[in-house]
Design an enzyme around this catalytic site. Structure first.
Site, PDB file in Angstrom:
ATOM      1  N   PRO A 137      69.870 124.990 -43.207  1.00 20.63           N
ATOM      2  CG  PRO A 137      68.194 124.261 -44.671  1.00 20.63           C
ATOM      3  CD  PRO A 137      69.479 123.828 -44.026  1.00 20.63           C
ATOM      4  CB  CYS A 138      68.393 127.375 -38.733  1.00 17.89           C
ATOM      5  SG  CYS A 138      69.640 128.673 -38.856  1.00 17.89           S
ATOM      6  CG  HIS A 139      67.235 130.345 -44.108  1.00 19.50           C
ATOM      7  ND1 HIS A 139      68.411 129.638 -44.286  1.00 19.50           N
ATOM      8  CD2 HIS A 139      66.547 130.209 -45.277  1.00 19.50           C
ATOM      9  CE1 HIS A 139      68.432 129.118 -45.502  1.00 19.50           C
ATOM     10  NE2 HIS A 139      67.319 129.447 -46.123  1.00 19.50           N
TER      11      HIS A 139
END
Length: 436
Positions: A137-139
């Site tokens: 989850p780089c978001h």
């Protein structure tokens, strides 16, 4: 090296996933970033052989549960990630950021032992090179001042994911005391924007998904504030006709019917959508060898309805509270039935209510019914088949039968809307408009 390429649907667009025989994820990209997928595989694994295959059930199920609100469903999925030492260290750290939270590039750098503030730039670059969207989850990494900064698959998707996870506030909320005049002004602007959005959507992709699945999701068709305002203000309209679902043997809860003349902005939305959907409906009839053709404009089609005695409006809001549900049904009464309709969600799953999923079933000849849960978020809409659609058999197209329902609301209140493009025959009982 042999890997498998699969495709799955999501509220944010089609996803391409690459996995191995052990169902470990190597890549997860949106289909409008196909070049990025192939470039990344080539750079990391050289001449990997990609074989088209169905998505592994474990991955597809986890993605469905995540988009339905089970935010930790992706945590157990195994991944394989090949990059530089820094990239692999950053990617591993990303998986430890809990859903519903965010961190900054600077904080992530410090957590990895970097004291130089400039390391945040390298951390950002490593995060941006992440080949596995959503699962890694780089978001959840944003700027220290709260700005979303970049996202390889588009900032609109990053915002949607963070809103879905309740990590950031949804679009600005309008005070509960907003007056109807403000509502009309604001919604005129927002729904004018929505009408423009209809023209900008990829209708060839939507048509392809309708052909394949019988539904297509239009994510974030209305902003969070607009969706809530639509529910709140429409519920105040005295012209709405309330019909209890139990009086129709159709479940529990209430349907709030609009009249023949839909209020602003629903009327414009309905007309604009019909204009885009009529060519798809005509193509479906052509596939099935049916001579009937739908006119290009909604007014002309509704005039056919009136001449045939179909004058009972079907567009409505649905209001479901704890333990309420809407049973499987279809609206297929009358000589002139439009094969597509729109459903929208005006409440936030996981916040305003739990449960209450949109469920579609499809019955093919000599086969068991196939159920599908369509994940919708606040402000999302879906185009679904009204009752029948064409399905390509071994030698020709044939009709398959579809129904839809809303599963039991476990807590809270769920407000949704349905726009039908045809009216039902005038009947003494609303139940006659349904095929259960």
């Amino acid at each position: 090296m042999q890997l498998f390429l699969s495709h799955i649907k999501s509220p944010l667009g089609d996803l391409m996933l690459v996995s191995d025989a052990q169902h470990r994820l190597y890549a997860l990209e949106f289909s409008d970033h196909r070049a990025r997928l192939h470039r990344g595989l080539r750079d990391r694994y050289g001449s990997a052989e990609l074989i088209d295959a169905a998505a592994p059930a474990s991955i597809a199920d986890a993605m469905t549960r995540y988009f339905s609100g089970e935010l930790n469903a992706l945590d157990p999925l195994p991944v394989v990630m090949a990059g530089s030492d820094l990239e692999e260290e950053v990617w591993a750290a990303l998986r430890h950021i809990p859903a519903g939270t965010t961190t900054s590039y600077g904080k992530l750098a410090k957590a990895l032992g970097f004291e130089d503030p400039r390391a945040a730039i390298d951390i950002g670059a490593a995060s941006g090179a992440n080949p596995i969207a959503i699962v890694v989850p780089c978001h959840r990494v944003i700027a220290s001042n709260g700005d979303l900064k970049g996202y390889a698959w588009g900032l609109h998707r990053k915002r949607w994911l963070l809103e879905h996870e309740k990590a950031i506030a949804a679009a600005r909320e309008v005070p509960q005391t907003a007056r109807s005049r403000d509502f009309e002004t604001n919604m005129s602007l927002s729904m004018s924007s929505a009408a423009n959005t209809f023209d900008k959507l990829d209708w060839s992709a939507i048509a392809a998904q309708l052909d394949s699945e019988g539904y297509a999701v239009l994510p974030r068709l209305a902003g969070a504030a607009e969706a809530r305002m639509l529910a709140r203000e429409a519920g105040r309209l005295t012209a709405l006709r309330r019909v209890p679902l139990d009086s129709l043997d159709l479940g529990r809860g209430d349907l709030l019917y609009f009249g023949a003349a839909l209020p602003h902005p629903w009327a414009q939305w309905r007309a604009d959508l019909y204009r885009q959907l009529a060519p798809i409906a005509n193509r479906w009839n052509e596939m099935l060898g049916m001579p009937y053709r739908y006119p290009a404009a909604l007014d002309a089609f509704l005039e056919r309805n009136r001449r045939a005695g179909q004058t009972q409006a079907q567009s409505h809001l649905n209001q479901l509270r704890t333990d309420d549900y809407l049973a499987l049904h279809q609206r297929s009464e009358g000589e002139h039935v439009f094969p597509l309709q729109m459903v929208a969600l005006l409440s936030a799953p996981g916040k305003d209510f739990t449960g209450g999923e949109l469920v579609l079933t499809e019955q093919r000849p000599r086969m068991q019914s196939r159920p599908t849960v369509v994940p919708l978020g606040l402000g999302d809409a879906a185009i679904i088949a009204t009752a029948q659609r064409p399905f390509k058999g071994s030698s020709a197209y044939y009709r398959v039968n579809l129904r839809h329902a809303i599963s039991r609301v476990r807590s809270g209140e769920r407000i949704g809307a349905e726009l039908s493009f045809h009216d039902a025959p005038k009947a003494a009982n609303d139940q006659h408009a349904f095929d259960l």
